[in-house]
Design an enzyme around this catalytic site. Structure first.
Site, short mmCIF file in Angstrom:
data_model
loop_
_atom_site.label_atom_id
_atom_site.label_comp_id
_atom_site.label_asym_id
_atom_site.label_seq_id
_atom_site.Cartn_x
_atom_site.Cartn_y
_atom_site.Cartn_z
N TRP A 74 31.64 42.38 61.58
CA TRP A 74 32.88 42.12 61.86
C TRP A 74 32.36 41.58 63.27
CZ3 TRP A 74 35.55 42.04 66.60
CH2 TRP A 74 35.95 41.51 66.71
N PHE A 87 42.24 46.51 47.66
CA PHE A 87 42.76 47.84 47.87
C PHE A 87 41.71 48.88 47.51
CE2 PHE A 87 46.62 46.01 46.87
CZ PHE A 87 47.15 45.30 48.05
N ARG A 119 37.82 36.89 45.49
CA ARG A 119 39.15 36.32 45.21
C ARG A 119 39.63 35.58 45.57
NH1 ARG A 119 42.51 41.30 44.87
NH2 ARG A 119 41.35 42.25 46.48
#
Length: 555
Positions: free
Chosen positions: A409, A301, A94
């Protein structure tokens, strides 16, 4: 340690033409927005429509906590890992909203060495899609008020206007306003409201539309108000559809960018999952499946929101069938669910982990209801201990799920190789038997109860008198068979954000309900959830600046 924006600004990006070429897309089939961003043309989408679909992988997560989960980071890292394994992969995400960028949550470009770039462009104006959606929304609002001012031929009841203006910014002062003050020529005085752009029906419509004709058809069905005879008034009645479509003509085209490791990423649409349906556009996902062997997408979420809406709204409407789902958790977040304060999460605490892992367990149970194979991954923090990791792995294995540790990460695609192999093995050995949670034939009330009791774990559902009255009207208008989009806080499985872990003995309260006829679903708002967020006491905007022609402080 470098910040996310510093890492992104050091990236060696390739010209977007090279990224497109990796997918067999020629320069003629993209529309350039500078060197590093492009839109995929309508001609390309038509060319590839008969290609065989690749495999669809959804990335979701446990309920978010202040400890951080990193769902988008894992999505990007998994895509980069697939590319390292020689797989033709595309990430489908998104677009970020400006509201969180300047508020508290941050953007949606990933983090560390698993980011999409150019990060600053993406998190700010990008290709202008959100501005187009905001403009189309507010054009309709302006035409509605102008119609009333110019004689109100449609007999619109000004006390029953349901369409709201929007702005892609957290501005609580605009939630409830009065417009039309001043002279007679300044408009009719009435109460009005703003929502954030990502919660607007036009955002949902853009993300669910197959093409420009479907877009126009959906826009025409938007209910803006009711007349004095209690009949709905639509965007088509106001003759606004053509102009709105003109504003959205470019915005409906998916955007192509790249990751730090030059893996292609299609980024398009951006409804929030707590107040909207939480998925990128159907057009982006379907196009990605036609040009790649593996498509990794995410939904907003926790799985109780984004994944539920991905399955029960997006897949139901589009015919998409996911092949696997990755459920992201962190040791820190699970300990937070077990009652450990944020400041103490770096310390090993197996008791708290055992107490909080029930949140992960509930999400595993929920995802199994949809018949899609599950891989759990722990987004790794340096403070995670071997005992804590082994505890989570054993917990997942006892529930029939593979569990890996992702270090995306820190290490980018290299840190996601184990996860990528686990996903590939799962897809190869376990057939997806995807099915939505509920049938179209159920009543709206029964659909809400299915979600509330099976996904959230509620005992029952209660309704405000206003919601019950609205529900009767929705049924009378013939919308009783639509799917349901529940607006609920993201922090808890319940409608109380303070109830962590796996709450029990609670009801879900529906305080407001309305139909988004163009989007094709009924919205049920729970608890105190707001469709126009506010800024925190110290907004992130205070730390953002431009220094020596470079943006700083974005993240």
């Amino acid at each position: 340690m470098l910040t996310d924006i510093e890492i992104a600004q050091k990236a060696e990006m390739k010209n977007i033409k090279e990224i497109a070429a990796k997918l067999g897309i020629s320069e003629d089939d993209i529309e350039m927005y500078g060197k590093y961003m492009a839109k995929l043309s309508d001609e390309l989408i038509e060319k590839v429509k008969d290609n065989k679909d690749g495999k669809l992988i959804l990335v979701t997560a446990i309920n978010p906590t202040p400890a951080g989960e990193g769902k988008t980071t894992v999505t990007i890292g998994l895509g980069q890992a697939m590319s390292r394994l020689g797989k033709k992969s595309v990430i489908a995400l998104r677009e970020p909203s400006l509201g969180p960028c300047f508020g508290i949550k941050g953007g949606a470009a990933g983090g560390g060495y698993s980011q999409v770039v150019p990060m600053e462009n993406l998190n700010l104006h990008f290709t202008g899609d959100f501005h187009a959606i905001t403009s189309a929304n507010n054009l309709l609002a302006a035409m509605l008020d102008n119609h009333i001012q110019q004689g109100n031929k449609l007999g619109i009841d000004t006390k029953r206007i349901v369409f709201k203006r929007c702005l892609d910014m957290n501005d609580r002062a605009l939630r409830n306003i009065v417009i039309g003050l001043g002279k007679k020529t300044d408009g009719v005085v009435r109460e009005d409201h703003f929502i954030i752009t990502v919660a607007s029906e036009i955002m949902a419509i853009l993300c669910l539309a197959d093409d420009i004709e479907d877009l126009k058809n959906r826009l025409s069905k938007i209910i803006v108000a009711y007349n004095y005879d209690n009949e709905p008034v639509t965007a088509a009645d106001l003759k606004a559809v053509g102009a709105m479509t003109a504003l959205l003509k470019e915005a409906i085209k998916p955007n192509l960018i790249q990751t730090l490791e030059n893996t292609p990423a299609i980024v398009h649409g951006g409804p929030f999952a707590n107040i909207a349906h939480g998925c990128n556009s159907v057009r982006a996902t379907k196009t990605a499946l036609k040009i790649a062997d593996y498509v990794i997408t995410e939904a907003g979420f926790g799985a109780d929101l984004g994944a539920e809406k991905f399955f029960d709204i997006k897949c139901r409407m589009s015919g998409l069938k996911p092949d696997a789902v990755v459920l992201v958790a962190t040791v820190r977040a699970l300990k937070y669910n077990g009652g450990v304060p944020k400041a103490a999460l770096s310390q090993e605490n197996l008791e708290a982990l055992e107490a909080g892992i029930c949140n992960l367990g509930k999400h595993i149970e929920n995802l199994k209801l949809y018949g899609v194979p599950i891989v759990v991954t722990l987004n790794n923090f340096i403070t995670d201990t071997e005992k804590e990791i082994e505890f989570v792995k054993q917990y997942c294995e006892e529930r029939g799920c593979m569990c890996t540790v992702a270090k995306v990460w820190e290490k980018g695609g290299e840190g996601g190789i184990n996860l990528a192999n686990a996903v590939l093995e799962t897809i190869e050995n376990k057939k997806s038997e995807f099915k939505p949670l509920y049938d179209d034939s159920l009543s709206i009330k029964d659909k809400i109860k299915e979600i509330a009791t099976k996904i959230y774990g509620a005992d029952d559902v209660t309704y405000s008198p206003e919601a019950l009255k609205a529900l009767d009207k929705i049924n009378d208008m013939g919308f009783g068979k639509l799917p349901v989009c529940i607006a609920k806080n993201q922090y808890s499985l319940s409608d109380d954000p303070k109830k962590l872990g796996r709450p029990e003995g609670f009801n879900i309260n529906i305080r407001e309900i309305y139909v988004s006829a163009g989007a094709g679903f009924v919205v049920a708002i729970t608890g105190t959830i707001m469709t126009m967020p506010g800024l925190p006491k110290i907004p992130a905007a205070e730390n953002i600046d431009v220094v020596d022609d470079s943006i700083v402080g974005l993240f």
